[in-house]
Every structure is written in structure tokens, then in C-alpha cells.
Scaffold this motif. Structure first.
Motif, short mmCIF file in Angstrom:
data_model
loop_
_atom_site.label_atom_id
_atom_site.label_comp_id
_atom_site.label_asym_id
_atom_site.label_seq_id
_atom_site.Cartn_x
_atom_site.Cartn_y
_atom_site.Cartn_z
N LYS A 854 0.83 -1.20 0.00
CA LYS A 854 0.00 0.00 0.00
C LYS A 854 0.87 1.25 0.00
CE LYS A 854 -3.25 2.61 2.89
NZ LYS A 854 -4.09 2.61 4.10
N ASN A 857 2.50 2.48 -3.17
CA ASN A 857 1.61 3.33 -3.98
C ASN A 857 1.56 4.75 -3.43
OD1 ASN A 857 0.88 1.35 -5.86
ND2 ASN A 857 -0.70 0.53 -4.50
N ASP A 892 -5.93 7.14 -11.26
CA ASP A 892 -5.75 5.71 -11.01
C ASP A 892 -6.45 5.31 -9.72
OD1 ASP A 892 -4.30 3.33 -9.77
OD2 ASP A 892 -3.42 3.34 -11.77
N GLU A 894 -6.44 2.53 -8.01
CA GLU A 894 -5.63 1.79 -7.03
C GLU A 894 -4.78 2.75 -6.19
OE1 GLU A 894 -2.23 -1.77 -6.84
OE2 GLU A 894 -3.15 -1.21 -8.76
N ALA A 898 -5.19 3.69 -2.10
CA ALA A 898 -4.08 3.56 -1.15
C ALA A 898 -4.04 4.72 -0.16
CB ALA A 898 -2.76 3.48 -1.90
#
Length: 981
Positions: A854, A857, A892, A894, A898
Motif C-alpha cells: 500500500k 503506492n 488511477d 488503485e 491507497a
């Protein structure tokens, strides 16, 4: 409530770093004080006490030679050993380091002769007199003792900790007794024999040399092509009568060995031909009509050398060559060369150079000797005398076995090499005689690699002389030989790097019998008695008297007046001769495992590790392997680690003549031993390394960053109150740091196990500079300096810094012992030493791979934010990142996910931040490898807090502290309640 803000100096309300650990290291001044402190507290003894009962880890020290100050190679070697022993000690072992010294040998003899005799105009005593021999040996002993003390102090100044009060010395009485005892084991088991074969011989030093005592240098040799007349073609006389008036032509780079010639070798794999000279343009050599035999591939080259034209008449088969008998070119000279010279097949013959024929002088070459001995049985059937001559004596003069060139020569014996290592007149007189006899085909000169003594730096010769040897291939009663045992032991040993195994194996596969005898004065004698045939007296009572005397009096007892009668006792009237040769010093050092690892209760046998330079594959690794395999059936080590050599910054070998040497004492005086140690552990030490001013400066810069990181931790920990926050209650950032410590713990332990110190230092330096100074510490300074005493975030951060310090300092202690000791005692002044600590265990709940993924990111997004702010800072739009509150567009999903639960402004060290899932507008800052993230700069809104310098909208919300934020006002109230304002 009264406004007290004007009365407060907010800087005094912050938990700013406080430490006396200076930014400027001052290592040259501080390190000697640390050495003195360790010696006063007897750190070595304390280490043994605290590790009593633990599993032993033993690195056996390869002994340096007790002769002169240490050089950079010594420093590299000892630092590596110290890092290994310290790292295992701090991981739960009793890792005892016992330093040792190699004390015998010719260099010390030379120094005594030079300093005590030649420099004073005194004649060297006659060492055949027992009293003179013992006195001379005592002078050598005193010289070695002086340098052991000097080198011991220099090693300790490098930070090396070991049993310097009780090192092992090859010249101690106990060691000399044990070395002699090991030699007697070889004698008793039938592995020791006296033989006559060519050995490498130093005329300058008057002694035989082992391969490990030889180095190769460029050397210009005379080269000659010599004609050997065919005397007989055996059964082929009639069928091939055309060869009976031919000559076989050989080529050699050692003309002086021609008097010792006994055969000519050829190869069945090479094509040969019979050639006739059709024209000649030379002052000497072959003339038209002469018939000569060459390897076809070399005929044209030979033709050019002799300035002749050749015409091939026909091919000559290997079968035909094998039937030929030649005459010696000196036949008739002095009545000593009237023997037949057979043609012998040899695997060592090629058609790469020369003529395709090898002149074979078994008294002057290893391959020549082997070829001759392989043919002895067949030659004796043919009635050929196979006894080897002794054409050259220990001083390089021809003997009576070289008629016409030895004592019978007008003007006296010719000489191969003189006392200064210069060429004598042997080559000239041999070549002149060949010309006189029309036996010289051609001559020339060749620069090539040639063996020299590594001590005298002078060329050596191969000379047949009676010496004492250990068999490599004699069956030892259990189906093994010394060679087979050694090869198996190599297979069973771990090598670092792995290539060392192949190198040592190839040396053992090819090596001849081990030459043990040396014609010297200072060393352990070959303490045996032998008869005229070389048979050794095997009498347990005699041997025990010898060993007992050596234990009490040292090896000088062998040379004392009446020693023969003393040791032989009732057998003194028997015809036993006392051997006065000295043992090869490599046998001394190869036996060190016996009187250290076996005899000291604080050590163990075999050793876990031997570590030396790569040249020791033919030296200490090699001799220790053979000695132990010959007496114990296995190697005295489980692992062999090798390092390369230190070159200058341009990759050249260091030499005083080039002025490119780096003296470790100078580096220590200018920069400190820890800088030198940092260089050692950041190099690929198993290869050749480079060292110079620029390399040292690189390490000084790296050290400065490392030291400043430690300094900041010490300053921050000055406010540590020992609070403990459960891992699961910590902020994610702290949990991430604990996860990284867990990962590093594995890297550090694995790296130390693999002896990959560069891997350890690289990981730790990168972590400290990139992940701590430029990331974690940078982010957490606000919380650590400004948060209230009750803040969980601050307590958790302090706890993490505590863990970071304890682990980083102990992990680095084996490599940088001075700096880490200084840091540890600053943090824990009641502690004895960081070197008595252990690496901290890692709790299982620290590892959190999901969290780490995590935060990978999160760091990607942060990188884009900080990149955008750097541009604004360069434009001077802002001075500090706290003046910014950028808008971050994250398309993004993802990456956006995070950031859930994470304060990106805090992580990016801005006063505010806004996050949008909309695509970034045109002109937004982006980084190509972070897809879907764009940043638009915006200045921070609100008012600047006078205490934390953050811009917030709640500055002045507390009327008692109108110029600070609510967070800072709360901290001030707590500090007041605790009486800290």
C-alpha cells in the motif's frame, strides 16, 4: 485568561534534538581513546565471559609475516576478519579471534645478516658451529618479536579485537614442538621421503623454493635451436637409412641446461617431416645438403630463424621417431657425453612454438623429469643408464656432471646465475661450444614470463638436488592418497567466492610432490634421523625426546652441541645422520591448526572459516589442506573466503616506484580507521579493489551522511521517555518502518552469513539516507518536535526511532566499531560497550507485506507532489513546502484507494492538500512513470503558526496562545501542566 504568547520563546517549547554527539567525527583523535578504553576494560576478556557456553564460531587467522609495518593488504585482510568475528559474536555465538604470526624464514635471516653483520662490517658466523647457529637463531627470534609487537598495535588501531595478549606464534616453543610432531606423523605414515628431482632453486638465497614462494615476471632469455645427430634408427636402419645422416632440431630458452640433456621428446599428435637445406645465408648453422627433422607446422618459422631454405623430403611417423637414438651434441667433450639420447613420446610436446621437439633435461625441469621417469623401465631394458646427474650446484656453478663446463674447464666452472641474481657465463660458453661443434641451428632472444623468488625478486633455476618430499600419490592404507583426500576435502568445503574451489582444485590436481626441505637457519628443522639411503629412523622413544625438548627449549635444541647423542640415546653408535635441513615455512603455517584450533580450549577444530587473499590458494589454504589431509584425512576448515588485491584508482598495482601506494597508517591519521573500514565493507572485496584519494572521499561523504542520521536519532532520543505503543495502535507510517526493519534484519543476517558486507552496508546506507533522512524523519519531525506529550503519534514515532537506533547501531557495529561505540555510549552511558550487545530479535508482528505494498503506492503519489513543489521552490514561489497546499488529481483508482485513511498533506509535508479523482488539467505537473497522477500548485491558505510554521485556519482559536494553531496550543497547555513551560 491572560495572553502569555509574548512571554514565550516557542523554540524552547519544542522537542528539538539535543545531543553531544558531534557532527564532526574527529576520528583520528577519538579512536585511540576507544582502543585504550577497550584495552583497559579488557573487552576481549569480557566478550569471552559474556559468550561462555554459546556455540563456538571460529575464524582461524592466517598468520602475517613478522617483518615490517602493515600495508594496505594487511588492513583489508584484518578488517574483513574483524567484521566476520564481530558479526557472529553479536548474533549469539562465542566468536573468538586469536591472531597469529608466521615467524620463521629467510626474510628475517636476511635482515639479521644485513643489520647485525653487513651494516657493521662483521662477518656472518659459521652456522655449522652449534653455538653460532643457536645464537644466530636467537637474533632472528628477537627480530620477529619486535615486529609482532608493532604489528599487533597497528592491527588494534584498526579496531581489531582479539587475544593479542596471547596470540599464536609459529616460533613459540609449543608451536615448534607441534610442527615437528606433524612432520614426524608424515614420516611415521611413510609419506615422507628423501628424493632427487628438480626443484625450484634460488641461487641468491641458496635454497629450494615452493610454488607459493615464486612469482612470475618478464625476463629476457637466450633461445637456441640445437641439432642432435641421429645415431641409430633401430630396426628401421635399412628401411629408412636417409635419417641416419639427419639431425633432430630442438628449441630451448635455457641453453645452460644442454649439458644435462638425456633425451628428446616428441608428440604422436604432431606431424613431422624430414627436410633438406637447399640454401643458407648465415655465419654459422646448417649448410646446403644437411638433413633436418622438424614439426611441419614449425619448419617455415625455423627456416627463417636460421636464414636457410628447406625442402621437405618426406614425412616422418611417430613410430619412426620412437625408434631413433640420438647422440649428444657434446659427445666427445670431456669424455662425459658418450651416452645414447633416446627419443621419447611426451604429452607435453606441442607444435605451438620452437621445432616440435623438446630437449629433455630431467635434472632441470618438472615435465622433463616426469617424462624421463615415465620411461625409466623401458630405458633400462634398452641398457640406458637412467641415473640423474647433478650438473649445477647450489651456487649456480656447473659441477663435474657437466664435463667441459664444470671444475675441469679452463678458467673454472661456468655459472648460470650469480649471487646478485644476474646471468652468469653459462649460456655463452654453451652456445660457443655448440657453434664450435656445428651443432647450433639458430639463436635468438625472447622476452617471456619466468619464475622469480618473491623474496629476492631474482630469477630462479630448476635444479636436481636431494630434498625431502611428501608423496602426493602414495596409497595410504585406506585406498586414498594425499591428492585424493585433498580433492575430496575441496569438494566438501564451501568457497566464497565459488570460483576459489575450481582454482584450488586445479592446483591440487597438477601439483608435484611437496618439497619440504629448505637450506636455511631460521625455522623448525626436519627433525629426523636417516641412513645413507634416506630411510628415516622410526623410533618412538627418539621422537618423544625430540618433541619434549622442543616443548621446553624450542627448536634450538636440535642445533645445540651434543644434540645427536642426546636424542638418539643408546642408538647414537648406529649410522644415523641428523638431518639439518629446515622445514618449508608453508609447513609451519599449514600446521597452525594443530597448536591453535586443537590445543586451545577456547577454540575448536576444524575452523568455520579461513580467510586470506586469493594468492593463498597456492599458499596457506593449500599447505593447510595438505597438512591436515595427510595427518587427519580432511581439511582444517569448513569455509574458505578469499579477497583480491588493492590497486590504485586507475587499476594499477601499487608500488613505491610509481608513488601510488596508500599507506593505512596515513589514512588513519588523516581520516580515521572507520573510514578505511567503510571502504573495505563497501567494496567487492573478493575481486581486486581500487583505493585512492577520490575513493576515500566518496567513503568520507557516505560516512558523514550516516553519522548525521545517527546524530539526529540521538538528539531526538534525548526526549525518549520509554513509552510503548502496541504495534496495531500505531499510525501506518510507524508500522511501515517496523516492517522495513524486519526486512532489513533478514538482509543483514543473510548478508553477514554470506560474507557479503557490501550488500549489508548498501542496504543500511540506502535505508538511512533515502528512507529515514529524506522520508520518515523528514515527515515525522513535526510530530516529534511539536506534538503534545500525550500524543500517540509522537509516542509511536519515538518508539520507532528507539528501535531504529538500537538496530542500526548494533548492525553497523561490526563494520564501524569506533563510531557505533561512540553513539551507543552517548545513548546508554551506563553500558560497557556496544560490542557486548546482541542484534535485536524482530517481533513477528512487525512484518506486514500488505501494508508495504500500500505504501509503495502512497510513495508514488508523494513523489509527484514533491516533484511539483521542487519546481516552485526553484522558481522561488515558495521557500518551504509548508507554504503549499497543492491539488492532486489521481485518476488511477488503485493509487487513490491507497490514500484512504492517510493524510497526504502530512506525508508530503505541506500545510494542506486536496485530492480529486478527475483527470489532471493541462499543464499539471506529472511524472512519466507514475501514471494517472497530476499536481497543480496552490499556495497554502490560513495563517502561519508561530510554533510549527504550518499554515492553518485555526491559528488564534486559543485566546491564550493567539499566534499558534489549536494543535500547538493543546501541546503548550500540556507542557504547562507538566511544569515544562
Amino acid at each position: 485568561m491572560t495572553d502569555t504568547s509574548e512571554k514565550l520563546d516557542y523554540s524552547k517549547t519544542l522537542y528539538l534534538p539535543q545531543t553531544e554527539f558531534p557532527m564532526r567525527a574527529g576520528l583520528p583523535e577519538k579512536e585511540p581513546l576507544a582502543v585504550a578504553r577497550w584495552q583497559k576494560m579488557d573487552l576481549y576478556r569480557r566478550l569471552r565471559e559474556t559468550s561462555a557456553g554459546r556455540e563456538k564460531f571460529v575464524l582461524h587467522d592466517g598468520p602475517p609475516y613478522a617483518n615490517g609495518n602493515i600495508h594496505i593488504g594487511h588492513a583489508l585482510n584484518k578488517v574483513l576478519k574483524d567484521v566476520i568475528t564481530r558479526s557472529f559474536q553479536m548474533r549469539g555465538y562465542d566468536s573468538n579471534y586469536v591472531p597469529g604470526w608466521d615467524c620463521h624464514g629467510l626474510p628475517i635471516e636476511w635482515k639479521i645478516e644485513e643489520e647485525n653483520y653487513r651494516a657493521k662490517g662483521k662477518a656472518k658466523p659459521d652456522l655449522k658451529e652449534p653455538a653460532a647457529m643457536v645464537a644466530f637463531r636467537q637474533e632472528c627470534r628477537a627480530y620477529a618479536e619486535k615486529w609482532i609487537k608493532v604489528q599487533g598495535e597497528e592491527f588494534q588501531r584498526l579496531g581489531v579485537v582479539g587475544d593479542f595478549k596471547n596470540p599464536y606464534l609459529t616460533m613459540s616453543f609449543h608451536a615448534e614442538s607441534r610442527i615437528a610432531g606433524e612432520l614426524l606423523k608424515f614420516a611415521t605414515s611413510g609419506q615422507l621421503y628423501r628424493g632427487s628431482k628438480p626443484v625450484m632453486w634460488s641461487v641468491v638465497e641458496r635454497t629450494a623454493l615452493a610454488e607459493a614462494e615464486v612469482e612470475y615476471q618478464d625476463y629476457e632469455s637466450d633461445t637456441i635451436w640445437v641439432k642432435f645427430p641421429v645415431e641409430s634408427a633401430g630396426d628401421q636402419d635399412v628401411a629408412h637409412g636417409d635419417v641416419l645422416d639427419a639431425h633432430v632440431v630442438i628449441w630451448t630458452t635455457t641453453p645452460w641446461t644442454i649439458p644435462g640433456n638425456r633425451a628428446v621428446n616428441f608428440s604422436p599428435r604432431v606431424s613431422y617431416g624430414l627436410y633438406e637445406v637447399t640454401a643458407a645465408e648465415n655465419d654459422f648453422g646448417p649448410q646446403p645438403g644437411e638433413k633436418l627433422i622438424f614439426a611441419d607446422a614449425l619448419a617455415e618459422e625455423s627456416e627463417a630463424k636460421a636464414k636457410v631454405k628447406l625442402n621437405k623430403l618426406r614425412g616422418v611417423s611417430a613410430e619412426e621417431l620412437g625408434s631413433l637414438t640420438l647422440a649428444h651434441p657434446f659427445e666427445g667433450l670431456g669424455g662425459g657425453y658418450e651416452f645414447p639420447v633416446p627419443m621419447l613420446a611426451g604429452d607435453h610436446v606441442t607444435d605451438d612454438a620452437g621445432t616440435g621437439f623438446v630437449h629433455t633435461s630431467p635434472s632441470h625441469g618438472r615435465e622433463d623429469f616426469d617424462a624421463w621417469m615415465d620411461a625409466v623401465a623401458e630405458l633400462e631394458k634398452r641398457g640406458i643408464d637412467t641415473r640423474l646427474p647433478f650438473p649445477v650446484d647450489d651456487a649456480g656453478f656447473y659441477t663435474k656432471d657437466a664435463p667441459g663446463f664444470g671444475p675441469d674447464r679452463e678458467g673454472g666452472a661456468a655459472r648460470v646465475i650469480d649471487d646478485n641474481g644476474k646471468k652468469g657465463d653459462a649460456n655463452k660458453v654453451v652456445i660457443d661450444e655448440l657453434i664450435e661443434r656445428n651443432a647450433l641451428f639458430a639463436r635468438g632472444r625472447l622476452k617471456h614470463s619466468y619464475p622469480h623468488s618473491w623474496r629476492s625478486k631474482k630469477p630462479i633455476i630448476f635444479r636436481n638436488t636431494p630434498q625431502w618430499f611428501v608423496y602426493m600419490d602414495k596409497e595410504l592404507g585406506d585406498g586414498t592418497t594425499l591428492r585424493s583426500r585433498a580433492l575430496k576435502a575441496i569438494d566438501d568445503t564451501r568457497f566464497v567466492p565459488a570460483a576459489g574451489q575450481t582454482r584450488l582444485r586445479s592446483m591440487i590436481e597438477e601439483r608435484p610432490d611437496w618439497v619440504l626441505s629448505r637450506q636455511r637457519a631460521w625455522g623448525v628443522p626436519i627433525a629426523v634421523f636417516a641412513d645413507a639411503d634416506g630411510t628415516v629412523l622410526l623410533d618412538e622413544a627418539v621422537n618423544q625426546r625430540i618433541l619434549d625438548a622442543f616443548e621446553k627449549e624450542g627448536a634450538d635444541a636440535w642445533f645445540a652441541e651434543g644434540a645427536r647423542e642426546r636424542f638418539l640415546g643408546s642408538r647414537a653408535n648406529e649410522p644415523w645422520t641428523q638431518v639439518m635441513d629446515i622445514l618449508d615455512v608453508w609447513f609451519d603455517s599449514g600446521s597452525t591448526h594443530t597448536f591453535t584450533l586443537e590445543d586451545r580450549p577456547d577454540l575448536k577444530w576444524p575452523a568455520d572459516v579461513y580467510l586470506e587473499g586469493s594468492d593463498q590458494h597456492r599458499g596457506w589454504f593449500h599447505s593447510s589442506l595438505l597438512e591436515s589431509c595427510g595427518t587427519r584425512g580432511r581439511a582444517p576448515y569448513d569455509t574458505v573466503v578469499t579477497h583480491g588485491f588493492t590497486m590504485d584508482e586507475e587499476g594499477r598495482k601499487m608500488s613505491k616506484s610509481l608513488g601510488n601506494t596508500v599507506v593505512p597508517q596515513d589514512v588513519i591519521k588523516q581520516s580515521g580507521a572507520d573510514i578505511l573500514r567503510l571502504w573495505v565493507v563497501t567494496t567487492d572485496y573478493w575481486e581486486d579493489q581500487r583505493l585512492g584519494k577520490n575513493v576515500l572521499q566518496t567513503n568520507i561523504d557516505a560516512y558523514r551522511k550516516l553519522r548525521n542520521t545517527i546524530r539526529w536519532m540521538l538528539g531526538t532520543l534525548a526526549h525518549d521517555e520509554g513509552d510503548v505503543v502496541p504495534v496495531k495502535e500505531m499510525p501506518e507510517l510507524e508500522q511501515l518502518m517496523l516492517h522495513r526493519l524486519a526486512e532489513l534484519d533478514e538482509v543483514v543476517r543473510t548478508g553477514y552469513d554470506a560474507f557479503e558486507f557490501k550488500r549489508v552496508t548498501r542496504a543500511l546506507l540506502d535505508f538511512m539516507v533515502v528512507e529515514l533522512s529524506a522520508f520518515y524523519f523528514d515527515i515525522r519531525k513535526d510530530a516529534l518536535y511539536c506534538d503534545a506529550p500525550s500524543s500517540i503519534r509522537r509516542k509511536a514515532a519515538m518508539q520507532v526511532v528507539r528501535h531504529l537506533f538500537d538496530r542500526l547501531v548494533t548492525w553497523l557495529a561490526p563494520m564501524l566499531p569506533f563510531t557505533m561505540e561512540e553513539a551507543w555510549l552517548e545513548r546508554y552511558p551506563q553500558s560497557e560497550s556496544v560490542h557486548l550487545e546482541q542484534f535485536r530479535d524482530t517481533p513477528v508482528d512487525w512484518k506486514n507485506d500488505a501494508l508495504a505494498e500500500k505504501w509503495r503506492n502512497i510513495k508514488q503519489v508523494r513523489r509527484v507532489v514533491t516533484g511539483a513543489l521542487e519546481i516552485e521552490r526553484a522558481k522561488k514561489t515558495i521557500g518551504s513546502s509548508l507554504e503549499a497546499a497543492p491539488a492532486v488529481h489521481i485518476a488511477d483508482a488503485e493509487l487513490r484507494a491507497a490514500l484512504d485513511g492517510v493524510d497526504l498533506a502530512e506525508i508530503s509535508i505541506t500545510s494542506g492538500i486536496s485530492i480529486s479523482d478527475k483527470p489532471a488539467p493541462s499543464g499539471a505537473f506529472a511524472i512519466e512513470d507514475v501514471k494517472g497522477v497530476g499536481v497543480v500548485f496552490a499556495p497554502a491558505s490560513g495563517t502561519k503558526c508561530a510554533r510549527s510554521w504550518r499554515y492553518t485556519d485555526d491559528v488564534g482559536s486559543d485566546p491564550e496562545f493567539p499566534d499558534v494553531s489549536a494543535r500547538d496550543a493543546e501541546a503548550l497547555h500540556e507542557l504547562r501542566a507538566l511544569g515544562r513551560l
